[in-house]
Design a protein around this motif. Structure first.
Motif, mmCIF file in Angstrom:
data_model
loop_
_atom_site.group_PDB
_atom_site.id
_atom_site.type_symbol
_atom_site.label_atom_id
_atom_site.label_comp_id
_atom_site.label_asym_id
_atom_site.label_seq_id
_atom_site.Cartn_x
_atom_site.Cartn_y
_atom_site.Cartn_z
ATOM 1 N N GLY A 146 -1.904 34.242 9.913
ATOM 2 C CA GLY A 146 -1.711 34.906 11.193
ATOM 3 C C GLY A 146 -1.547 33.926 12.330
ATOM 4 O O GLY A 146 -1.453 32.709 12.141
ATOM 5 N N ALA A 147 -1.559 34.467 13.540
ATOM 6 C CA ALA A 147 -1.284 33.662 14.726
ATOM 7 C C ALA A 147 -2.546 33.036 15.311
ATOM 8 O O ALA A 147 -2.663 32.881 16.513
ATOM 9 C CB ALA A 147 -0.600 34.531 15.778
ATOM 10 N N ALA A 148 -3.501 32.681 14.454
ATOM 11 C CA ALA A 148 -4.748 32.094 14.950
ATOM 12 C C ALA A 148 -4.471 30.722 15.576
ATOM 13 O O ALA A 148 -3.603 29.972 15.125
ATOM 14 C CB ALA A 148 -5.747 31.953 13.815
ATOM 15 N N LEU A 149 -5.203 30.405 16.627
ATOM 16 C CA LEU A 149 -5.048 29.121 17.308
ATOM 17 C C LEU A 149 -6.090 28.136 16.785
ATOM 18 O O LEU A 149 -7.242 28.497 16.572
ATOM 19 C CB LEU A 149 -5.218 29.283 18.824
ATOM 20 N N ALA A 150 -5.668 26.903 16.613
ATOM 21 C CA ALA A 150 -6.586 25.856 16.149
ATOM 22 C C ALA A 150 -7.008 25.006 17.350
ATOM 23 O O ALA A 150 -6.161 24.543 18.122
ATOM 24 C CB ALA A 150 -5.908 24.986 15.100
ATOM 25 N N PHE A 151 -8.314 24.814 17.500
ATOM 26 C CA PHE A 151 -8.831 23.996 18.589
ATOM 27 C C PHE A 151 -9.416 22.694 18.042
ATOM 28 O O PHE A 151 -9.953 22.671 16.934
ATOM 29 C CB PHE A 151 -9.929 24.751 19.358
ATOM 30 N N HIS A 152 -9.314 21.625 18.822
ATOM 31 C CA HIS A 152 -9.933 20.351 18.492
ATOM 32 C C HIS A 152 -11.090 20.101 19.459
ATOM 33 O O HIS A 152 -11.106 20.630 20.579
ATOM 34 C CB HIS A 152 -8.923 19.200 18.602
ATOM 35 N N GLN A 153 -12.049 19.310 19.033
ATOM 36 C CA GLN A 153 -13.131 18.910 19.926
ATOM 37 C C GLN A 153 -12.699 17.652 20.686
ATOM 38 O O GLN A 153 -12.237 16.685 20.076
ATOM 39 C CB GLN A 153 -14.415 18.648 19.140
ATOM 40 N N ILE A 154 -12.858 17.706 22.016
ATOM 41 C CA ILE A 154 -12.380 16.627 22.882
ATOM 42 C C ILE A 154 -13.549 16.067 23.690
ATOM 43 O O ILE A 154 -14.377 16.816 24.217
ATOM 44 C CB ILE A 154 -11.288 17.137 23.850
ATOM 45 N N GLU A 191 -14.706 15.091 26.897
ATOM 46 C CA GLU A 191 -14.149 15.437 28.209
ATOM 47 C C GLU A 191 -13.972 14.250 29.150
ATOM 48 O O GLU A 191 -12.908 14.120 29.774
ATOM 49 C CB GLU A 191 -15.016 16.518 28.874
ATOM 50 N N PRO A 192 -14.941 13.323 29.286
ATOM 51 C CA PRO A 192 -14.737 12.210 30.242
ATOM 52 C C PRO A 192 -13.515 11.353 29.935
ATOM 53 O O PRO A 192 -12.834 10.878 30.844
ATOM 54 C CB PRO A 192 -16.031 11.394 30.113
ATOM 55 N N SER A 193 -13.225 11.141 28.648
ATOM 56 C CA SER A 193 -12.102 10.259 28.294
ATOM 57 C C SER A 193 -10.854 11.029 27.889
ATOM 58 O O SER A 193 -9.753 10.474 27.866
ATOM 59 C CB SER A 193 -12.515 9.344 27.136
ATOM 60 N N GLY A 194 -11.015 12.313 27.541
ATOM 61 C CA GLY A 194 -9.879 13.098 27.071
ATOM 62 C C GLY A 194 -9.471 12.768 25.653
ATOM 63 O O GLY A 194 -8.424 13.205 25.177
ATOM 64 N N LYS A 195 -10.304 11.993 24.941
ATOM 65 C CA LYS A 195 -9.983 11.592 23.576
ATOM 66 C C LYS A 195 -10.541 12.610 22.563
ATOM 67 O O LYS A 195 -11.593 13.213 22.796
ATOM 68 C CB LYS A 195 -10.557 10.205 23.258
ATOM 69 N N ARG A 196 -9.818 12.750 21.443
ATOM 70 C CA ARG A 196 -10.269 13.667 20.400
ATOM 71 C C ARG A 196 -11.463 13.079 19.652
ATOM 72 O O ARG A 196 -11.503 11.879 19.351
ATOM 73 C CB ARG A 196 -9.118 13.939 19.425
#
Length: 296
Positions: free
Chosen positions: A29-37, A39-44
């Motif tokens: 289906g059209a499920a969205l995949a999220f990554h953990q980021i 926040e201060p650096s914007g890096k994954r």
């Protein structure tokens, strides 16, 4: 790009073999995949393989283990696991036929389209399809794919056949454990008639394309807004207000709710059902006292 066959081989019925190809009937289906980021650096954020008291470990030092007791494992390497895999056969034997209604809906897992591999196979394929349709039966067999054995059923679907992967018995919970505290009693005739009238009024052909995943749609809108804003600020989607009276608990007048529901969608059917309800009330048995429910 042509679809890739999930399995190719022979569908066998006694001495009759039908060359077939099996294709997935569904897609993700059209499920969205999220990554953990971070926040201060914007890096994954990435994950390391870590053993307690040891720290990070090399991937080539990792083997599979089955826990036999708390903290004790039987270790298995890939070669040992590979050695016990079921050899993929190119034959699907239909070893039994059952009435279609005998297989509980809980056992069905995933559907696949079954098509004849060539023109020569089509005659036998059509004969099997129509024989299943006329008898109302479903063929059952086991299919070895990628080292694992699957329980499957074969049944007609339009001009073709559909294979459905079935769950094994130990993969399905017994329904009795969840439903045993529900009273085995007949509902009041007037309430039942109102409910069936409501169902009749709302009956229509099923068209899957008319239904949309509203949660996924809302997520896409939110992502588009944030991508366009480029501010990184939090955006909260509007949430519909709850219906009036929803905060007063879940005690409702079932008769009044059903009558109102039928009246909103039923017109003449509502008055007809209401007239019959009055007659049914005089003969309706006394309702048993409410019982507390326990979860299995």
């Amino acid at each position: 790009m042509a679809a890739r066959a999930y399995w190719q081989g022979q569908l066998k019925l006694a001495l009759v073999s039908i060359p077939i190809e099996v294709y997935p009937a569904t897609r993700s289906g059209a499920a969205l995949a999220f990554h953990q980021i971070h926040e201060p650096s914007g890096k994954r954020v990435r994950y390391e393989k870590v053993a307690p008291g040891v720290g990070p470990v090399d991937r080539d030092e990792i083997v599979k283990g089955y826990e036999v007791s708390k903290g004790n494992y039987v270790l298995l390497d890939d070669a040992e696991i590979e050695a016990v895999k079921i050899e993929s056969r190119k034959t699907l034997d239909l070893v039994q036929f059952v009435d279609a209604r005998e297989i509980d809906v809980l056992y069905y897992e995933k559907p696949y389209f079954v098509v004849p591999a060539d023109d020569l196979a089509e005659e036998a394929y059509v004969v099997l399809r129509e024989a299943l349709r006329q008898t109302g039966k479903v063929g059952v067999g086991q299919l070895a794919v990628r080292g694992r054995e699957q329980l499957v059923s074969i049944k007609p679907c339009g001009r073709g056949l559909v294979m459905e992967v079935l769950r094994y018995a130990d993969e399905v919970h017994k329904a009795q454990g969840y439903f045993r505290d529900i009273a085995d009693s007949e509902p009041d005739a007037d309430l039942l008639e109102l409910a069936t009238t409501l169902i009749d009024n709302k009956t229509a052909p099923f068209r899957a394309a008319e239904f949309h995943n509203r949660y996924v749609d809302a997520l896409h809108r939110l992502i588009d807004k944030k991508a366009r804003s480029k501010t990184g600020k939090r955006i909260l989607e509007d949430v519909a207000e709850p219906a009036a009276g929803s905060g007063k608990g879940n005690v409702i007048d079932l008769m009044a709710a059903l009558k109102k529901s039928v009246g909103e969608g039923g017109g003449a059917s509502a008055s007809k059902s209401s007239g019959r309800s009055k007659a049914a009330k005089s003969s309706a048995p006394a309702k048993p006292a409410a019982r507390s429910r326990k979860r299995a």
